[in-house]
Design a protein around this motif. Structure first.
Motif, short mmCIF file in Angstrom:
data_model
loop_
_atom_site.label_atom_id
_atom_site.label_comp_id
_atom_site.label_asym_id
_atom_site.label_seq_id
_atom_site.Cartn_x
_atom_site.Cartn_y
_atom_site.Cartn_z
N LEU A 196 8.99 66.58 -2.49
CA LEU A 196 9.61 68.10 -2.60
C LEU A 196 8.82 68.94 -2.61
CD1 LEU A 196 13.57 67.18 -4.59
CD2 LEU A 196 12.94 67.41 -1.92
N ASP A 197 7.79 68.35 -3.69
CA ASP A 197 7.13 70.04 -4.51
C ASP A 197 5.14 68.95 -4.20
OD1 ASP A 197 5.59 71.72 -4.45
OD2 ASP A 197 7.18 73.22 -5.14
N LEU A 198 5.09 68.90 -3.95
CA LEU A 198 3.13 67.91 -3.89
C LEU A 198 2.32 68.51 -4.75
CD1 LEU A 198 1.80 65.46 -3.95
CD2 LEU A 198 0.48 66.19 -1.93
N ASN A 199 2.20 69.72 -4.81
CA ASN A 199 1.62 71.18 -4.88
C ASN A 199 2.13 70.98 -6.33
OD1 ASN A 199 0.01 72.78 -5.87
ND2 ASN A 199 0.87 74.81 -4.79
N TYR A 200 3.69 71.45 -6.58
CA TYR A 200 3.99 71.20 -8.04
C TYR A 200 3.76 70.33 -8.50
CZ TYR A 200 8.00 71.24 -11.82
OH TYR A 200 8.08 71.65 -13.07
N TYR A 201 3.99 69.00 -8.14
CA TYR A 201 3.74 67.41 -9.24
C TYR A 201 2.44 67.66 -9.12
CZ TYR A 201 3.56 62.48 -9.51
OH TYR A 201 3.52 61.51 -10.56
N GLN A 202 1.18 67.96 -8.76
CA GLN A 202 0.22 67.52 -9.01
C GLN A 202 -0.23 68.08 -10.15
OE1 GLN A 202 -2.22 68.41 -5.23
NE2 GLN A 202 -2.06 66.28 -4.55
N LYS A 203 0.60 69.39 -10.19
CA LYS A 203 -0.22 70.50 -11.32
C LYS A 203 -0.07 70.30 -12.98
CE LYS A 203 1.04 74.38 -9.51
NZ LYS A 203 1.18 75.93 -9.39
N SER A 204 1.47 69.51 -12.25
CA SER A 204 1.90 68.76 -13.23
C SER A 204 1.96 67.21 -14.00
CB SER A 204 3.78 68.97 -13.07
OG SER A 204 4.70 70.32 -12.72
N GLU A 205 1.39 67.12 -13.16
CA GLU A 205 1.01 65.42 -12.73
C GLU A 205 0.07 65.21 -14.70
OE1 GLU A 205 -0.59 62.17 -9.70
OE2 GLU A 205 -1.44 64.39 -10.19
N GLN A 206 -0.56 65.85 -15.58
CA GLN A 206 -1.08 66.66 -16.44
C GLN A 206 -0.13 65.97 -17.62
OE1 GLN A 206 -4.72 65.62 -17.14
NE2 GLN A 206 -4.22 65.33 -19.23
N ARG A 207 0.96 66.88 -17.22
CA ARG A 207 2.48 66.36 -18.21
C ARG A 207 2.27 65.60 -18.36
NH1 ARG A 207 6.11 70.37 -16.97
NH2 ARG A 207 7.66 69.52 -18.24
N LEU A 208 2.44 64.98 -17.60
CA LEU A 208 3.47 63.16 -17.43
C LEU A 208 2.03 62.32 -18.03
CD1 LEU A 208 5.51 62.01 -15.79
CD2 LEU A 208 4.27 61.74 -14.08
N SER A 209 0.57 62.31 -17.51
CA SER A 209 -0.42 61.43 -18.36
C SER A 209 -0.17 61.64 -19.90
CB SER A 209 -1.31 60.82 -17.58
OG SER A 209 -1.98 62.29 -17.78
N ASP A 210 -0.22 62.94 -20.57
CA ASP A 210 0.05 62.88 -21.72
C ASP A 210 1.44 62.41 -22.52
OD1 ASP A 210 -1.68 64.89 -21.39
OD2 ASP A 210 -1.63 66.52 -21.92
N ILE A 211 2.19 62.52 -21.21
CA ILE A 211 2.80 61.61 -22.57
C ILE A 211 2.98 59.88 -22.14
CG2 ILE A 211 6.23 61.27 -21.80
CD1 ILE A 211 5.81 64.33 -21.28
N GLU A 212 2.89 60.02 -21.66
CA GLU A 212 2.89 58.49 -21.26
C GLU A 212 1.97 57.65 -22.70
OE1 GLU A 212 3.12 56.38 -16.74
OE2 GLU A 212 1.98 58.37 -17.00
N LYS A 213 0.79 58.60 -22.61
CA LYS A 213 -0.28 57.73 -23.54
C LYS A 213 0.62 58.46 -24.99
CE LYS A 213 -4.28 60.47 -24.14
NZ LYS A 213 -5.54 60.92 -24.70
#
Length: 228
Positions: free
Chosen positions: A201-218
């Motif tokens: 839906l929004d690649l730009n938003y996804y890429q900006k939010s990816e860091q949050r994702l990896s922080d949570i995974e960690k």
């Protein structure tokens, strides 16, 4: 490239025309509050903050002198949005709190919730969000601000309810899909489809939010490591 430049020029001309039209409307009907509000809001969107602020202040002076509370509510809402936009959140909160008009209450509570969220005061954001929710249960923006605040507070199961309510009617919201994916990940539910949707839906938003994702995974991996 040329086409893009032409498109921008065309847009600029259209906007200038609209600004001119609204100025004319104010000259012809100086007693109609909507003309001031529309022009102030348009100038805010165009990042012409100084002009917008001057216009809202001038209009507030006019309608305060008339004792017109509805008009003042509308203008305070517009000026509040301007201050919210430029990061003067405390001034925005002051103005949203002045609004008495029942028709504008849900909007002002929503903006209060977003303002407290901007300040990092998520409990207040939830409180105002829930008050707005009582007035407009199906508003996706209201459900989103409650969901996002609950997510930040670690109330994942509760956040899930609000995101699911949005996705039933508005599956095309990348931010909702992404945050619902985070909630699913934390709760140990299937989450990849939500994230894939957000990315699509929004690649730009996804890429900006990816860091949050990896922080949570960690963080989740570390917690699981401690539990094993």
């Amino acid at each position: 490239m040329m086409a893009e430049k032409d498109f921008r020029e065309e847009k600029k001309k259209e906007t200038e025309k609209l600004v001119h039209k609204l100025i004319q409307a104010i000259d012809e009907h100086p007693d109609k509050v909507n003309n001031y509000y529309d022009l102030g809001s348009l100038l805010t969107r165009l990042n012409d903050y100084t002009q917008a602020e001057e216009l809202f202040m001038k209009a507030l002076g006019i309608f305060e002198a008339k004792g017109d509370q509805d008009a003042q509510d509308l203008l305070n809402y517009g000026l509040g949005n301007l201050y919210y936009e430029v990061g003067k959140v405390d001034r925005a909160i002051e103005l949203y709190n002045k609004i008495k008009d029942d028709k504008r209450k849900a909007d002002s509570y929503l903006m209060l919730a977003q303002s407290y969220m901007k300040k990092g005061q998520h409990k207040q954001a939830v409180a105002y969000g829930l008050t707005a929710h009582e007035l407009r249960k199906e508003d996706p923006a209201i459900n989103q601000v409650i969901g996002d605040s609950l997510l930040t507070l670690g109330e994942f199961a509760k956040a899930k309810e609000y995101y699911d309510a949005i996705l039933k009617r508005h599956p095309g919201r990348a931010d909702t899909q992404f945050n619902r994916g985070i909630v699913a990940m934390v709760l140990g539910e299937p989450y990849k489809d939500y994230l894939a949707q957000a990315k699509q839906l929004d690649l730009n938003y996804y890429q900006k939010s990816e860091q949050r994702l990896s922080d949570i995974e960690k963080a989740l991996q570390e917690t699981q490591g401690k539990n094993n």
